[in-house]
Design a protein around this motif. Structure first.
Motif: not given
Length: 676
Positions: A308-310, A326-333, A335-338, A359-361
């Motif tokens: 997910q998320n690219g 995953c990109s630097s903005e996501y993690s997890g198996t 890429c679903s975790k911000d 501020e996290n987005t």
């Protein structure tokens, strides 16, 4: 007898099937056994780890000698950019011997060291100088490591030439060469003496082992050497419509190969292959790393699209698994975790150096300056705002709707005009930023906020002077149009805003922009101070501790309990509060004059009222009619009680008289009877 007959029948059946399949069995002179068939054999290949023993009587070991045998042969071609010498091809010449010595010494001491058994110059040709070498290595090394060692030597040779200004390599033979050919021969099976019909092969761990050819089992011999032997597999073969099975009569196990000779045709363009199902029947399926979707064999990335998320998906290639990059903005198996960039103890890359907030987005994050600070022009630093001046200016100037768009050229021109004007008004002050907070029609009404680095009292005076001189008599004002009016302006001293003082202290402004952290109120006392600037703009820092007012002077009354707090104290009343005073329950005489008050605990009491009063505090007198009736009742009660007592007394007296004179009455009656 029946068992022996069955065995003979099975052997005969096997020979019959073998003849039908055109199986030719030949025994070679080396003792190994080779099976040749027109079709692939379905019999399992039985393997077993084997340590060969050198036996001069074995044909495969007939060439063995006392010299160690190489496990690997490296065929190498090197090209040297140098002039060709005819003597290089004459192995009796000094040039040839020097060339050979250079290669032998270099490979034996600098590159492969003790692993080199021998170095052979196979050929030397012109163009520049091309040398074909053959190296016998004692132990097997994989091709990658071999090439890496040689490349490392050539690189070090090149580096050394640059440092020493020399021009030779391989013990002064020539310059660093180019590798034009690099081929290895795995000879480990040449040095592993597989006996008794076993054959050598390299297993999955890159180690040599002895195996039996197809159609034969490896069994331990009865001798004491621990060797293995290859013996024909006693088996009965049977065919069916679904599969081809080989049954081993020794342990009654079967090996199923339904795809052997199967007429089933799978669509290879869709990635399909013939596989064995649970019923040992052939069917079209997919390799282990694929899954069939609508007849097409797809890998995990294509079939599941899990990332997910690219995130970029990489298929396992061996099993039906995947990995998401995953990109630097996501993690997890998947890429679903911000990723919360603000949770890191390190400053996020996009945030300014100091006094920032994060501020996290999802995705990413936002950065800005803390309260009391503004961002500089480059966006990498937060600057302290020591004064904010708000004003509203009305000009005779045409209003445009594009003023509302901060990216429009009209807005930028408007902001630039005000910026230049205020730079002239406050020429000796450092304006950090000018913000247009609102623009309205009529003609044009502009609300502005000016952030100053320096604090100057009464900013309105300079603006007033500007409007009375530059803007007087309908002149163009602020570079825009005639001045109409302005608000008085609102000065805010923000020198202490955003300044964090330590515990028990507060920020206090001094002359200019000097700040101090002083004791926060009368509830603290100074026990020392620290000079310098330990807290950014703060130039003096008092060290303060709490005063325990309960141990000294305080305003608590006798009945109150003093409780110390940080910076202050409080008076707690353990009793009740009456008219703002803390006192025990009976101290205010709540039961009235002459009535008895009984204290139950610190907060409650009970009134023991006289008979003429009632209520919680004996506040209610009994009514007059009730009092009269009560008195009559009491009188009547007393009279009735007196009469009852009197009657009871007389009754007791009468009862005594009759008893006492009873004999006399009897005698009188008798006398009268006699007299008659």
């Amino acid at each position: 007898m029946a068992g022996r007959f069955s065995s003979l029948l099975c052997v005969a059946l096997c020979f019959y099937v073998a003849s039908e399949l055109n199986v030719e069995v030949a025994s070679q002179t080396t003792g190994s056994i080779t099976v040749q068939t027109e079709t692939d054999s379905t019999a399992p290949e039985t393997t077993g780890n084997f340590t060969g023993t050198t036996d001069s009587s074995t044909a495969s070991a007939s060439t063995a000698s006392s010299e160690p045998q190489p496990e690997l042969v490296l065929n190498l071609q090197l090209r040297f950019e140098m002039d060709f010498n005819e003597s290089y091809v004459d192995n009796s010449s000094a040039a040839y011997q020097a060339m050979y010595t250079g290669f032998d010494e270099t490979f034996s001491t600098a590159i492969y060291e003790d692993n080199v058994l021998s170095v052979t110059i196979v050929n030397v040709t012109n163009g520049s100088v091309i040398v074909d070498l053959r190296l016998n290595l004692k132990e097997f090394v994989n091709e990658t490591d071999l090439r890496s060692q040689l490349d490392g030597y050539i690189l070090s040779c090149t580096t050394n030439m640059t440092a020493t200004n020399s021009s030779s390599c391989f013990f002064d033979f020539g310059p660093p060469p180019n590798i034009t050919d690099f081929v290895i021969e795995d000879r480990r099976c040449d040095t592993t003496f597989c006996r008794n019909g076993t054959e050598c092969e390299i297993d999955s761990n890159s180690e040599p082992q002895c195996v039996c050819p197809v159609g034969y089992n490896m069994t331990s011999s009865n001798d004491t050497s621990g060797d293995f032997q290859c013996e024909p597999v006693p088996m009965a073969c049977y065919l069916s419509e679904k599969n081809v099975c080989l049954r081993n009569l020794t342990d009654n196990s079967t090996t199923c190969d339904p795809c052997h000779g199967s007429p089933i045709v799978c669509n290879e363009t869709l990635g399909q292959i013939c596989v064995k199902n649970a019923a040992c029947a052939p069917e079209c399926g997919c390799p282990p790393d694929k899954m069939m979707v609508d007849g097409v064999c797809l890998d995990a990335c294509t079939a599941l699209t899990p990332c997910q998320n690219g995130g970029n998906c990489s298929a396992d290639g061996v099993s039906f698994n995947y990995t998401c990059n995953c990109s630097s903005e996501y993690s997890g198996t998947n890429c679903s975790k911000d990723v919360d960039e603000c949770a890191s103890t390190d400053r996020p890359p996009k945030c300014p150096m100091d006094y920032y907030y994060c501020e996290n987005t999802q995705p990413g994050y936002n950065c800005g300056c803390q309260s009391g600070f503004v961002l500089n022009e480059t966006g990498n630093e937060c600057l302290k705002v020591n004064q904010i001046f708000n004003t509203t200016i009305t000009l005779d100037y045409e209003y445009r709707a594009s003023f509302k768009n901060k990216s429009s050229e009209a807005y930028k021109a408007l902001l630039n005009a005000f910026t230049q004007a205020f730079q002239e008004i406050y020429i000796n002050s450092s304006i950090l930023s000018i913000d247009i907070t609102n623009i309205m029609e009529g003609s044009i009404i502009v609300e502005l906020t000016l952030n100053f680095k320096d604090y100057v009292a009464n900013r309105s005076a300079a603006l007033q002077q500007y409007t009375e001189t530059i803007c007087a008599n309908g002149s163009t004002c602020f570079g825009l149009g005639p001045f109409i009016k302005k608000s008085d302006g609102n000065d805010m001293d923000t020198r202490c805003e955003g300044v964090l003082c330590p515990a028990n202290t507060k920020c206090q402004t001094n002359d200019g922009d000097q700040l101090s952290c002083v004791c926060d109120g009368a509830g603290f006392k100074e026990i020392g101070d620290i000079g310098g600037a330990p807290y950014g703009p703060v130039t003096r820092l008092e060290l303060c501790e709490d005063i325990n007012e309960c141990a000294g002077l305080n305003n608590c009354t006798t009945n109150e309990k003093c409780v110390n707090t940080i910076g202050s104290y409080q008076c707690d009343c353990p009793f009740i509060v009456v008219d703002g005073a803390c006192q025990p329950p009976c101290s205010s005489n709540p039961c009235g004059s002459g009535d008895e008050c009984e204290q139950i605990d610190n907060r409650s009491y009970r009134c023991n009222c006289p008979w003429t009063h009632t209520g919680q505090n004996c506040e209610s007198a009994l009514p007059l009619i009730f009092m009269i009736l009560l008195c009559i009742f009491i009188v009547l009660f007393l009279v009735a009680t007196g009469v009852a007592i009197f009657c009871f007394t007389q009754a007791q007296k009468d009862k005594l008289t009759v008893t006492d004179f009873q004999p006399l009455v009897g005698r009188t009656a008798a006398w009268r009877s006699t007299e008659l």
